[in-house]
Design an enzyme around this catalytic site. Structure first.
Site, mmCIF file in Angstrom:
data_model
loop_
_atom_site.group_PDB
_atom_site.id
_atom_site.type_symbol
_atom_site.label_atom_id
_atom_site.label_comp_id
_atom_site.label_asym_id
_atom_site.label_seq_id
_atom_site.Cartn_x
_atom_site.Cartn_y
_atom_site.Cartn_z
ATOM 1 N N ALA A 81 0.860 -1.191 0.000
ATOM 2 C CA ALA A 81 0.000 0.000 0.000
ATOM 3 C C ALA A 81 0.893 1.236 0.000
ATOM 4 O O ALA A 81 1.931 1.269 0.682
ATOM 5 C CB ALA A 81 -0.929 0.006 1.205
ATOM 6 N N THR A 137 0.518 -5.988 -9.544
ATOM 7 C CA THR A 137 -0.874 -5.524 -9.491
ATOM 8 C C THR A 137 -1.472 -5.556 -10.886
ATOM 9 O O THR A 137 -0.965 -4.892 -11.795
ATOM 10 C CB THR A 137 -0.905 -4.089 -8.925
ATOM 11 O OG1 THR A 137 -0.205 -4.099 -7.687
ATOM 12 C CG2 THR A 137 -2.318 -3.609 -8.708
ATOM 13 N N HIS A 231 -8.559 -4.707 -4.609
ATOM 14 C CA HIS A 231 -7.805 -3.489 -4.295
ATOM 15 C C HIS A 231 -8.460 -2.775 -3.103
ATOM 16 O O HIS A 231 -8.466 -1.542 -3.023
ATOM 17 C CB HIS A 231 -7.799 -2.565 -5.522
ATOM 18 C CG HIS A 231 -6.492 -1.883 -5.794
ATOM 19 N ND1 HIS A 231 -5.643 -2.247 -6.794
ATOM 20 C CD2 HIS A 231 -5.900 -0.815 -5.196
ATOM 21 C CE1 HIS A 231 -4.596 -1.443 -6.823
ATOM 22 N NE2 HIS A 231 -4.722 -0.554 -5.856
ATOM 23 N N ARG A 234 -11.084 -0.163 -4.077
ATOM 24 C CA ARG A 234 -10.611 1.131 -4.587
ATOM 25 C C ARG A 234 -10.624 1.199 -6.112
ATOM 26 O O ARG A 234 -10.299 2.235 -6.677
ATOM 27 C CB ARG A 234 -9.187 1.397 -4.061
ATOM 28 C CG ARG A 234 -9.143 1.496 -2.552
ATOM 29 C CD ARG A 234 -7.720 1.390 -2.018
ATOM 30 N NE ARG A 234 -6.969 2.620 -2.075
ATOM 31 C CZ ARG A 234 -7.057 3.616 -1.206
ATOM 32 N NH1 ARG A 234 -7.905 3.528 -0.210
ATOM 33 N NH2 ARG A 234 -6.314 4.691 -1.320
ATOM 34 N N ASP A 275 -6.886 -10.531 -0.256
ATOM 35 C CA ASP A 275 -6.924 -9.369 0.638
ATOM 36 C C ASP A 275 -8.214 -8.608 0.422
ATOM 37 O O ASP A 275 -8.880 -8.761 -0.607
ATOM 38 C CB ASP A 275 -5.679 -8.468 0.518
ATOM 39 C CG ASP A 275 -5.637 -7.606 -0.747
ATOM 40 O OD1 ASP A 275 -6.665 -7.439 -1.433
ATOM 41 O OD2 ASP A 275 -4.545 -7.082 -1.032
ATOM 42 N N GLY A 276 -8.612 -7.842 1.462
ATOM 43 C CA GLY A 276 -9.834 -7.042 1.386
ATOM 44 C C GLY A 276 -10.764 -7.351 2.547
ATOM 45 O O GLY A 276 -11.355 -8.432 2.607
ATOM 46 N N ARG A 279 -10.419 -8.024 9.170
ATOM 47 C CA ARG A 279 -10.326 -7.179 10.371
ATOM 48 C C ARG A 279 -10.232 -7.986 11.653
ATOM 49 O O ARG A 279 -10.051 -7.415 12.723
ATOM 50 C CB ARG A 279 -11.547 -6.241 10.475
ATOM 51 C CG ARG A 279 -11.789 -5.367 9.250
ATOM 52 C CD ARG A 279 -10.723 -4.296 9.053
ATOM 53 N NE ARG A 279 -10.972 -3.508 7.849
ATOM 54 C CZ ARG A 279 -10.288 -3.645 6.710
ATOM 55 N NH1 ARG A 279 -9.301 -4.510 6.610
ATOM 56 N NH2 ARG A 279 -10.580 -2.899 5.653
ATOM 57 N N ARG A 299 -4.880 -1.793 4.770
ATOM 58 C CA ARG A 299 -5.110 -0.625 5.629
ATOM 59 C C ARG A 299 -4.601 -0.834 7.054
ATOM 60 O O ARG A 299 -4.214 0.133 7.725
ATOM 61 C CB ARG A 299 -6.612 -0.292 5.657
ATOM 62 C CG ARG A 299 -7.142 0.201 4.307
ATOM 63 C CD ARG A 299 -8.628 0.444 4.363
ATOM 64 N NE ARG A 299 -9.178 1.005 3.140
ATOM 65 C CZ ARG A 299 -9.633 0.279 2.116
ATOM 66 N NH1 ARG A 299 -9.609 -1.046 2.165
ATOM 67 N NH2 ARG A 299 -10.126 0.884 1.033
#
Ligand SMILES: Cc1cc2nc3c(=O)[nH]c(=O)nc-3n(C[C@H](O)[C@H](O)[C@H](O)COP(=O)(O)O)c2cc1C
Length: 358
Positions: A81, A137, A231, A234, A275-276, A279, A299
């Site tokens: 990131a 990517t 992403h 995003r 990923d994504g 949490r 993030r």
């Protein structure tokens, strides 16, 4: 200090959001258009239930796994990131140091604000440290329409640059102005070129695959893995949540057709990362049960950095590691290999609803 009051990634994110201010927190937390995929990425995990097995000896669970040819403490790492320095002056060096101390892998963005040399040097105490793989990517022929970036503008704050990007005149840029994206890139020309210029010691992973047909295409090239990723919501808003895309992609990577393509190359099946929206430790468990080999998050390290620099990143990793271990123990799984869809049910018909075994 994050240690005393942050017990979940949500706590860390709330703290970080306050510290980062409007422009930077929106840049990090938000995504494309209506944020439907951003939100769906997180919500999708809530549709699954873990069905525990009981009275198994879980006094000694092993959370470790292997990724990029290296043993890691649990199946979690950091996605590449951009611009970690907007969260903390230590930037990617703080992230790298925390990742290496915790024994997990870290992806470095092309748009990192510290040099690749300094980032890897910060991880030099980890066993088997080094750059092991190219995460390429593939879901960004153009940048998605990120409304907060259009409204607020986003650039590098004063005094920061992109030391790993070199302009034609040898200088390093401090903005995205001269970025050129080649939207004509295709599997059939790009992949052979990529393989030809990558040293054989580096694994190649394609990051940003959602469609099972693309998994089959990827299987026909001598690459190591894919990361099923949107992403972080995003790029294309309303693309499926990662947990919705994963089962078909994981099945495609294990399909007889894919295995035949791989055997022609003398290779085992493609590894599947995601990923994504990760949490919680239980999110990692669910992704593995649905066919992922490995989970990443973009993030989380940035929020950790914003809260408390390297210590904040370490705290975030430790929260996830502990949650993952507790989930394994309570689910009755002793090793990562025991996490399968046998442990999972999906809620149908809203919440609360009917749960169906997979
Ligand atoms: C602030 C920010 C910058 C990002 N920069 C990049 C990048 O430079 N290259 C890339 O492939 N992905 C980039 N991503 C996407 C991440 O690699 C990852 O796919 C995404 O963050 C995963 O979602 P999560 O944040 O919910 O874990 C970025 C994500 C964020 C939040």
């Amino acid at each position: 200090m994050s240690k005393e009051k942050d017990f979940t990634i949500r706590d860390i994110r709330e703290d970080a959001t306050k510290k980062l201010g409007k422009v930077h927190s929106e840049y990090i937390n938000e995504g494309a258009m209506g944020l439907i995929t951003v939100q769906a990425n997180e919500l999708a995990y809530n549709r699954y239930r873990i069905i525990p097995r009981i009275l198994r000896d879980v006094s000694n669970v092993d959370t470790s796994t292997t990724i990029f040819g290296t043993k890691v403490t649990f199946p979690f790492g950091f996605s590449p990131a951009a611009m970690h320095m907007i969260a903390h002056p230590s930037g990617e060096i703080g992230t790298s140091s925390a990742a290496s101390k915790a024994g997990i892998a870290m992806g470095v963005s092309h748009w990192a604000t510290k040099s690749m040399e300094d980032i890897i040097a910060a991880g030099k105490n980890a066993e088997g440290y080094g750059y092991k793989a190219l995460l390429v990517t593939v879901d960004a022929p153009i940048i998605g329409r990120r409304l907060s970036e259009l409204r607020n503008g986003i650039g590098l704050p004063e005094g920061m640059s992109f030391p790993n990007v070199v302009e034609d005149d040898g200088s390093t840029p401090n903005n995205f102005k001269n970025t050129v994206r080649d939207a004509s890139t295709q599997f059939s020309t790009f992949l052979p070129w990529l393989v030809s210029v990558t040293p054989p010691t580096m694994e190649i992973w394609l990051k940003g695959i959602y469609h099972p047909e693309d998994v089959l295409l990827a299987s026909s090239y001598p690459i190591a893995g894919i990361i099923v990723s949107n992403h972080g919501g995003r790029q294309l808003d309303t693309a499926p949540a990662i947990l919705e895309a994963l089962p078909a992609c994981a099945a495609a990577a294990r399909s007889p057709h894919a295995l035949h393509l791989r055997s022609k190359l003398g290779l085992s099946r493609l590894k599947v990362g995601i990923d994504g929206g990760i949490r919680r430790g239980s999110d990692i468990f669910k992704a593995l049960a649905l066919g992922a080999d490995m989970c990443f998050a973009g993030r989380i390290p940035i929020w950790g950095l914003a809260v408390d620099g390297e210590d904040g990143v370490s705290r975030a990793i430790e929260i996830l590691r502990q949650e993952f271990e507790v989930t394994m123990m309570l689910a009755g799984c002793i090793s990562v290999g025991e996490i399968t869809k046998e442990s999972l049910a999906v809620v149908e018909g809203g919440v609360p609803g009917i749960i169906s075994r997979l």
